[in-house]
Design a protein around this motif. Structure first.
Motif, PDB file in Angstrom:
ATOM      1  N   LEU A 155      10.064  55.011  31.542  1.00  0.00           N
ATOM      2  CA  LEU A 155      11.430  54.553  31.782  1.00  0.00           C
ATOM      3  C   LEU A 155      12.373  54.910  30.640  1.00  0.00           C
ATOM      4  O   LEU A 155      13.539  55.226  30.854  1.00  0.00           O
ATOM      5  N   LEU A 156      11.852  54.872  29.429  1.00  0.00           N
ATOM      6  CA  LEU A 156      12.713  55.156  28.276  1.00  0.00           C
ATOM      7  C   LEU A 156      13.313  56.561  28.400  1.00  0.00           C
ATOM      8  O   LEU A 156      14.508  56.760  28.218  1.00  0.00           O
ATOM      9  N   MET A 216      17.240  57.629  28.886  1.00  0.00           N
ATOM     10  CA  MET A 216      17.924  58.542  27.962  1.00  0.00           C
ATOM     11  C   MET A 216      18.606  59.648  28.752  1.00  0.00           C
ATOM     12  O   MET A 216      19.728  60.043  28.442  1.00  0.00           O
ATOM     13  N   GLN A 217      17.916  60.137  29.789  1.00  0.00           N
ATOM     14  CA  GLN A 217      18.511  61.206  30.590  1.00  0.00           C
ATOM     15  C   GLN A 217      19.714  60.712  31.370  1.00  0.00           C
ATOM     16  O   GLN A 217      20.740  61.360  31.439  1.00  0.00           O
ATOM     17  N   GLU A 218      19.539  59.514  31.943  1.00  0.00           N
ATOM     18  CA  GLU A 218      20.617  59.014  32.791  1.00  0.00           C
ATOM     19  C   GLU A 218      21.869  58.692  31.978  1.00  0.00           C
ATOM     20  O   GLU A 218      22.984  58.857  32.450  1.00  0.00           O
ATOM     21  N   PHE A 221      25.332  52.387  32.307  1.00  0.00           N
ATOM     22  CA  PHE A 221      25.262  53.632  33.059  1.00  0.00           C
ATOM     23  C   PHE A 221      24.567  53.390  34.389  1.00  0.00           C
ATOM     24  O   PHE A 221      24.028  52.301  34.633  1.00  0.00           O
ATOM     25  N   GLU A 222      24.588  54.409  35.233  1.00  0.00           N
ATOM     26  CA  GLU A 222      23.983  54.270  36.538  1.00  0.00           C
ATOM     27  C   GLU A 222      22.541  54.737  36.455  1.00  0.00           C
ATOM     28  O   GLU A 222      22.245  55.794  35.924  1.00  0.00           O
ATOM     29  N   SER A 223      21.637  53.910  36.994  1.00  0.00           N
ATOM     30  CA  SER A 223      20.225  54.219  36.891  1.00  0.00           C
ATOM     31  C   SER A 223      19.620  54.220  38.291  1.00  0.00           C
ATOM     32  O   SER A 223      20.029  53.461  39.159  1.00  0.00           O
TER      33      SER A 223
END
Ligand SMILES: Nc1nc2c(ncn2[C@@H]2O[C@H](COP(=O)(O)OP(=O)(O)O)[C@@H](O)[C@H]2O)c(=O)[nH]1
Ligand SMILES: [Mg+2]
Ligand SMILES: [Mg+2]
Lengths: 172, 730
Positions: free
Chosen positions: B214-215, B219-221, B243-245
């Motif tokens: 998930l980390l 980070m990407q999202e 942010f949107e996840s």
């Protein structure tokens, strides 16, 4: 002999930061805790003496921006100075103010903007720290802490705007 | 006519006809509220008509004065559209307030100004807005309190880990917390998560999530909105943001995330504590405003892309048809962007975006995921061949030359391809597979497309993990310096070598710089690593000198290192402590060092040269504006990049450029080194063009100091003779 010069200044900022309250404090020396949202524009006049001249300030109190309302650029036309008001207890008002600065610098290039960090009487709820202030400084906005409630720095805020407009005692 | 006047009165409207003599003629009867507003203004009458002077009117009503500027424009415009002023409030001397709105229109060839009195309906209108803003304020307050609580919780957990050092105890205490909590090790391996986290991500079992890393996903999202995130985390600092996840089933949530590192006493990060709250409900009003399109390329953005691909999960495809994904990443885009500037970069992105859009079927979905990444989602796929041929077609069209500010540029891209025939496919997996394939394509030399294969997962370790390893390598001093001789073509002056770093990886063996320098640059580890190289080179050089072998060593300096405020001092210190003569040390810098601050860098380099140190310009020919610069740069040597050298045999244009560069350099008193020389043909060409030094496998590979000492006398023999005829060892 002195003359009367009319100057337009605009109160701009997110909703409920205290724009109307600041105008009411400055023009009528009154304050109310009750929140009555402004719709549209209301223009108040106040005459101030600068050196030998009298300056008639036309203060445009403009409805705060939010999801329903955008800042109408035509309301800014002809302004000689802008008070960009933030609520020191609401971090979110900083983001909106930064957005607004962009609009202001496009619509009113070169016109002085002074940032008012209002509600300074609410020390315990105060949220704007140094790093936030630096963000405003980076945009070229000097800031003054004000309280429409206690009246603290309200006169000073308008004075420094008039000064920055080049009309004050130091102006040529 | 009279009845019309009454109708206007009923509507609360005053109609004014604007005349070219700067007067307003009031139509119909004088409204009572209007005369109240006019106060001291005395209209005059002409027959039955009431007339107002514009000047006086404007002085009394500055709002109307301002509106008239727009009104007069609209009256002269051919389409005569009506315009409205928006609501404003007038106050009379007796403190009565009127809510008004003006409207400029063109009726029957006349300029008409309507003033509408909205005071009666204003109360209701106001009540609605008041309510909405009261709620919005309350909402803001709730969010702010939630944030405060989240920070407190974050802090509390960190403190507990530090003081009790018992992760299990912490796990127990946060199990039922309404905020989602995840505690993971520095490499991203999940140790603890609570139920709220499982809820947000709709995970069937905890083990699913542990695999999902998930980390990394976060980070990407978050990267698009918070490009600084990675740096902040790497530095071991606290971070928070919204942010949107995307959940494991493709559902999207706005989350507010805080990430805090827990450090051991040594300062090394042992864990990350992550706390998340689902704030989708608070954000609902905002989401529709985003647009979902990239500003530069006008393609759907990352969020839009996820929405699209998640919607596909719901679709049922015909038997035997699948969904394909191409993940496209431009090669060296960052360098183009740095060299040519943002505007040119944006131009390139738009140009490539339209090439991609044109190169696929109308029904395919093209997105710009941010930066230099694009994606194509295509439906009704039969087999991988079909996808690969699309990928290759795109590679070709991306590679077509482009012109930016009159300069020809060719771009290339790496494409990863994945596909699925499953009904309820895992969109994250599909994207991850394409991403992995793209990454592998990059590793294998860029400019190509690759289909995802399951063994790719093993080949590509986590970037984060690599950074950790690199950090450890710095601490454990796992680097070694190799030296590669530069053979002098025309004289027997002092002997020269280039120092090249190698990483003695505990498992993977000796790694070349290509495998870790980019990561070192990104993570900032290049500073300690670069400093180590400089120090070791000086120490080696000093040893050689004391053995009676004064050899000049060239050290590669990265732009980051050069611009580090302590760089000059560290050069001085390395020279002083080792006793290596300054005139034997050479620094290899690249054109990118000069990019943002040409003047400051020139001043710095001149100071360094005053010490006696020489400067060579590395990788010459790979930049974009080299020849223009060359006259200004205070360098002693110029190294022609091996990509040029390698084209000598195939490309006449490269030959011409090399000849030109060598001549220009010599005119400027700069000596020229050719690197990557591998064949006799290249060698002969270069000697013919009077290059000064040759470096390359044709003579020597980089080697450890001991080996170098063994072949010094042979090198000495080679230098100065015509090396083409000399002895060669490989
Ligand atoms: N404590 C405090 N409250 C203030 C201050 N200024 C305004 N307010 C309150 O903030 C709310 C919004 O003020 P208002 O002037 O209507 O904001 P506007 O929307 O920016 O014009 C009202 O409830 C005011 O009473 C201040 O300086 N201190
Ligand atoms: Mg107001
Ligand atoms: Mg080099």
């Amino acid at each position: 002999m002195g003359k009367v010069i009319a100057k337009k200044v605009c109160m701009v900022g997110p909703f409920a930061v205290g724009k109307t309250s600041l105008v009411n404090r400055f023009v009528k020396s009154i304050f109310s805790d009750k929140y009555l949202t402004t719709i549209g524009v209301k223009i108040s006049k106040k005459q101030i003496d600068v050196n030998d001249d009298k300056i008639q300030l036309m203060i445009w109190d403009i409805e705060g921006v939010d999801v329903f309302t955008e800042l109408k650029p035509s309301f800014l036309r002809g302004a000689s100075g802008v008070l960009l008001v933030l609520d020191g207890t609401r971090l979110k008002s900083l983001d909106v103010a930064i957005e607004l600065q962009r609009v202001l610098s496009q619509q009113l290039p070169g016109v002085p903007i002074i940032g008012l960090l209002n509600k300074s009487d609410l020390t315990y709820e105060w949220k704007l720290g140094d790093s936030e202030l630096r963000e405003l400084e980076k945009l070229g906005i000097t800031t003054i802490m004000t309280s429409a409630k206690t009246g603290s720095n309200v006169e000073a805020a308008f004075d420094s705007l008039v000064n920055a407009m080049g009309l004050g005692p130091e102006g040529v | 006519m009279a009845i019309l006047g009454d109708i206007l009165e009923e509507l609360g409207v005053v109609a004014l006809e604007y005349h070219s003599d700067q007067t307003f003629h009031v139509l119909g009867n004088h409204r009572s509220w209007f005369s109240h507003l006019l106060e001291k203004i005395e209209p005059f009458s002409e027959g039955a008509c009431t007339i107002l002077q514009k000047d006086e009117f404007c002085l009394k009503f500055p709002f109307i004065e301002n509106f008239l500027i727009d009104a007069e424009v609209s009256w002269t415009e051919p389409n005569h559209e009506s315009i409205r002023s928006g609501l404003w409030t007038e106050t009379t001397h007796s403190d009565d307030e009127y809510q008004l709105e003006a409207c400029a229109c063109w009726i029957d060839g006349q300029s008409i100004l309507l003033i509408e009195n909205h005071s009666n309906s204003f109360v209701q209108h106001h009540a609605v807005y008041q309510k909405a803003r009261d709620i919005a304020l309350l909402n803001e307050k709730l969010v702010s309190e939630l944030n405060q609580r989240q920070r407190e919780l974050q802090n509390e957990i960190e403190q507990r880990i530090l003081h009790d050092a018992s992760i299990l105890g912490v796990a127990e205490s946060i199990k039922g917390n309404t905020s989602a909590v995840m505690i993971c090790q520095a490499d991203g391996k999940v140790e603890v998560m609570n139920n709220a986290l499982v809820d947000i991500y709709q995970i069937e079992s905890e083990s699913d999530l542990k695999r999902a890393s998930l980390l990394d996903q976060w980070m990407q999202e978050a990267e698009e909105q918070y490009p600084e995130l990675k740096n902040v985390i790497e530095k071991g600092s606290y971070w928070e943001g919204e942010f949107e996840s995307i959940g494991s089933e493709g559902s999207s949530h706005w989350i507010r995330l805080t990430i805090g590192p827990v450090k051991e006493s040594s300062g090394v990060v042992s864990h990350y504590v992550c706390v998340a709250n689902d704030i989708s409900a608070f954000r609902q009003t905002d989401t529709n405003l985003g647009g979902g399109f990239d500003i530069t390329t006008r393609l759907p953005n990352r969020r839009h892309f996820w929405q699209h691909i998640n919607r596909l999960i719901e679709k049922t495809l015909p038997e035997g048809k699948g969904i394909g994904l191409l993940y496209i990443d431009l090669d060296y885009f960052k360098r183009v962007n740095d060299d040519l500037g943002h505007q040119a970069g944006d131009f390139l992105l738009s140009a490539i975006a339209s090439r991609i859009s044109r190169g696929v079927k109308h029904s395919d979905f093209v997105a710009h995921l941010g930066g230099d990444e694009f994606a194509v989602v295509t439906m009704m796929i039969q087999d991988s061949e079909q996808l690969l041929s699309v990928a290759n077609r795109l590679l070709e069209s991306i590679h077509e030359p482009l012109s930016v500010d009159g300069q020809p540029i060719t771009m290339s891209a790496s494409i990863g391809v994945s596909m699925t025939f499953e009904e309820k496919f895992d969109s994250t997996l599909l994207v991850r597979q394409a991403d992995l394939a793209m990454y592998t394509a990059k590793e294998l030399g860029k400019g190509q497309s690759l289909f995802y294969e399951s063994n790719m997962d093993y080949n590509i370790p986590h970037k984060l993990q690599r950074e950790m390893e690199l950090l450890e390598a710095v601490e454990r001093n796992e680097f070694v310096l190799y030296l590669q001789p530069q053979i002098s073509v025309c004289s027997t002056e002092k002997m020269r070598v280039e120092a090249l770093i190698r990483w003695q990886h505990p498992e993977k063996g000796l790694l070349a710089p290509g495998e870790f320098i980019a990561i070192a640059e990104e993570s900032g580890l290049i500073i300690p690593i670069g400093e180590w190289v400089l120090r070791s080179a000086c120490d080696m050089g000093a040893d050689l000198v004391s053995n009676g072998k004064p050899i000049s060593i060239a050290v590669n300096i990265s732009a980051k290192q050069l611009k580090h405020k302590d760089f000059y001092d560290s050069v001085v210190t390395c020279l002083e402590t080792s006793g290596y003569p300054a005139d034997l040390l050479e620094l290899e810098i690249t054109e990118s060092c000069f990019l943002d601050d040409l003047d400051a860098v020139i001043v710095l380099i001149q100071r360094i040269r005053v010490l006696g140190v020489t400067i060579s310009l590395d990788d010459f020919g790979t930049g974009f504006s080299s020849l223009n610069y060359l006259r200004q740069l205070p360098v002693d040597f110029l190294k022609i990049d091996q990509s040029f050298v390698q084209e000598i045999s195939i490309d006449r244009q490269s030959q011409a450029i090399i000849s030109f560069v060598i001549n220009l350099a010599h005119e400027l008193d700069i000596e020229v080194i050719a690197e990557g020389v591998e064949t006799d043909e290249q060698l002969n060409f270069l000697i013919d063009r009077k290059v000064n030094f040759i470096q390359g496998y044709l003579f020597y590979r980089p080697m450890p100091l001991d080996d170098l000492e063994g072949c010094l006398s042979k090198i000495e023999d080679l230098c100065g003779e015509n090396p083409a005829l000399g002895v060669r060892t490989i």
